[in-house]
Design a protein around this motif. Structure first.
Motif, PDB file in Angstrom:
ATOM      1  N   SER A 223       2.797  -8.848   3.713  1.00 51.87           N
ATOM      2  CA  SER A 223       1.755  -9.429   2.846  1.00 51.87           C
ATOM      3  C   SER A 223       1.866 -10.943   2.727  1.00 51.87           C
TER       4      SER A 223
ATOM      5  N   GLU B  30       0.536  -2.866   4.517  1.00 52.26           N
ATOM      6  CA  GLU B  30       1.802  -2.133   4.421  1.00 52.26           C
ATOM      7  C   GLU B  30       2.719  -2.556   5.548  1.00 52.26           C
ATOM      8  N   LEU B  31       3.953  -2.901   5.167  1.00 53.56           N
ATOM      9  CA  LEU B  31       4.957  -3.400   6.103  1.00 53.56           C
ATOM     10  C   LEU B  31       5.495  -2.303   7.029  1.00 53.56           C
TER      11      LEU B  31
ATOM     12  N   ALA C 290       0.800  -1.236   0.000  1.00 50.39           N
ATOM     13  CA  ALA C 290       0.000   0.000   0.000  1.00 50.39           C
ATOM     14  C   ALA C 290       0.831   1.284   0.000  1.00 50.39           C
TER      15      ALA C 290
HETATM   16  C1  LIG Z   1       6.617   1.042  -4.292  1.00 51.51           C
HETATM   17  S1  LIG Z   1       5.944   1.213  -2.702  1.00 51.51           S
HETATM   18  C2  LIG Z   1       4.223   1.373  -3.065  1.00 51.51           C
HETATM   19  C3  LIG Z   1       3.796   2.788  -3.240  1.00 51.51           C
HETATM   20  C4  LIG Z   1       2.302   2.904  -3.472  1.00 51.51           C
HETATM   21  N1  LIG Z   1       1.922   2.352  -4.751  1.00 51.51           N
HETATM   22  C5  LIG Z   1       1.876   4.354  -3.377  1.00 51.51           C
HETATM   23  O1  LIG Z   1       1.485   4.945  -4.397  1.00 51.51           O
HETATM   24  O2  LIG Z   1       2.000   4.918  -2.278  1.00 51.51           O
HETATM   25  C6  LIG Z   1       5.993  -0.402  -2.052  1.00 51.51           C
HETATM   26  C7  LIG Z   1       5.541  -0.492  -0.607  1.00 51.51           C
HETATM   27  O3  LIG Z   1       5.450  -1.862  -0.263  1.00 51.51           O
HETATM   28  C8  LIG Z   1       5.848  -2.007   1.096  1.00 51.51           C
HETATM   29  N2  LIG Z   1       6.264  -3.405   1.250  1.00 51.51           N
HETATM   30  C9  LIG Z   1       7.397  -4.007   0.830  1.00 51.51           C
HETATM   31  N3  LIG Z   1       7.372  -5.309   1.116  1.00 51.51           N
HETATM   32  C10 LIG Z   1       6.192  -5.560   1.719  1.00 51.51           C
HETATM   33  C11 LIG Z   1       5.578  -6.733   2.218  1.00 51.51           C
HETATM   34  N4  LIG Z   1       6.209  -7.908   2.163  1.00 51.51           N
HETATM   35  N5  LIG Z   1       4.354  -6.643   2.763  1.00 51.51           N
HETATM   36  C12 LIG Z   1       3.703  -5.440   2.817  1.00 51.51           C
HETATM   37  N6  LIG Z   1       4.241  -4.287   2.357  1.00 51.51           N
HETATM   38  C13 LIG Z   1       5.464  -4.344   1.809  1.00 51.51           C
HETATM   39  C14 LIG Z   1       6.989  -1.007   1.260  1.00 51.51           C
HETATM   40  O4  LIG Z   1       7.163  -0.648   2.612  1.00 51.51           O
HETATM   41  C15 LIG Z   1       6.502   0.153   0.378  1.00 51.51           C
HETATM   42  O5  LIG Z   1       5.826   1.102   1.131  1.00 51.51           O
END
Ligand SMILES: C[S@@+](CC[C@H](N)C(=O)[O-])C[C@H]1O[C@@H](n2cnc3c(N)ncnc32)[C@H](O)[C@@H]1O
Length: 223
Positions: free
Chosen positions: A94, A70-71, A50
């Motif tokens: 996730s 969101e992590l 997220a």
């Molecule tokens: C590229 S960003 C997404 C940005 C989003 N599309 C926005 O417009 O705000 C990816 C996000 O995924 C989260 N993330 C990474 N691995 C994760 C996981 N295993 N589970 C949940 N969230 C995760 C990161 O902390 C980061 O905030």
């Protein structure tokens, strides 16, 4: 839907100052386009990466019901604070989505944190563990196979992703994620987003990561 789309890289929601250096959001116009095409009011929309909540805020504005995972605790709190459907926001990895007891979802739209093939820390655990690029791809596959369990039959799952060019080293991230997820969901094709940003603002490609475009990989849960 056209398969090549030009969009402005304009984010309308202003992030608090403390987050601006790490702003890796996609713009609201991208989410709005896909929600318009693939969903209707009242549908349940999930973003399993997220981030700063773009998918969820647009979904709410368009009268869909957002769910987000969101992590990062600070990002989770920021999104939760600004969301109407606060109870639908979860601060977990996730890969544990199957433990949440979520309802069946109508549509999923996400962009994972990217990894170059020469990097060593896993972006999917907050960069705390050592992994290879192959491990990272396997991890993404596990996450999407768990997401699949809560997607309604015939629903669409979109992954926004780019290949990466870093000092002339190319990581074919979009191809590699595409191939991994195509093993568990039906690949329907890619939509190329040509990002319009004045070039002088981002000399290494108007999208960043060495490119002017990214891909929305379209998958469907057929069975
Ligand atoms: C590229 S960003 C997404 C940005 C989003 N599309 C926005 O417009 O705000 C990816 C996000 O995924 C989260 N993330 C990474 N691995 C994760 C996981 N295993 N589970 C949940 N969230 C995760 C990161 O902390 C980061 O905030």
């Amino acid at each position: 839907m056209r398969t090549v789309i030009t969009l402005a890289m304009n984010k309308s929601r202003l992030l608090p100052k403390k987050f601006r250096q790490e702003d890796n959001r996609f713009p609201e116009n991208l989410v709005a386009l896909f929600l318009e095409e693939y969903t209707k009011p009242g549908d349940k929309i999930i973003d399993i990466f997220a981030g700063f909540g773009t998918t969820l805020f647009v979904a709410e504005e368009m009268k869909r019901i957002p769910y987000g995972i969101e992590l990062s605790k600070v990002r989770f709190e920021y999104v939760k604070d600004h969301l109407v459907n606060k109870a639908n926001m979860y601060n977990i990895n996730s890969k544990n989505i199957d433990k949440l007891n979520l309802p069946m979802m109508d549509f999923a739209f996400s962009s994972p944190t990217y990894m170059n093939k020469f990097e060593k820390k896993n972006p999917l655990t907050g960069f705390t563990e050592n992994v290879t690029y192959q491990d990272y791809l396997d991890f993404i596959q596990v996450i999407y196979s768990k997401l699949k369990l809560i997607m309604r039959k015939d629903s669409y799952i979109i992954i926004e992703v780019s290949n990466l060019k870093n000092n002339d080293i190319l990581t074919t991230l979009a191809w590699d994620i595409g191939k991994k997820i195509a093993k568990i969901l039906s690949f329907q094709g890619e939509i190329i987003i040509n990002w319009e940003t004045p070039r002088e603002k981002k000399p290494n490609g108007s999208y960043g990561y060495g490119f002017d475009h990214s891909y929305c990989l379209v998958f469907r849960k057929i069975e």
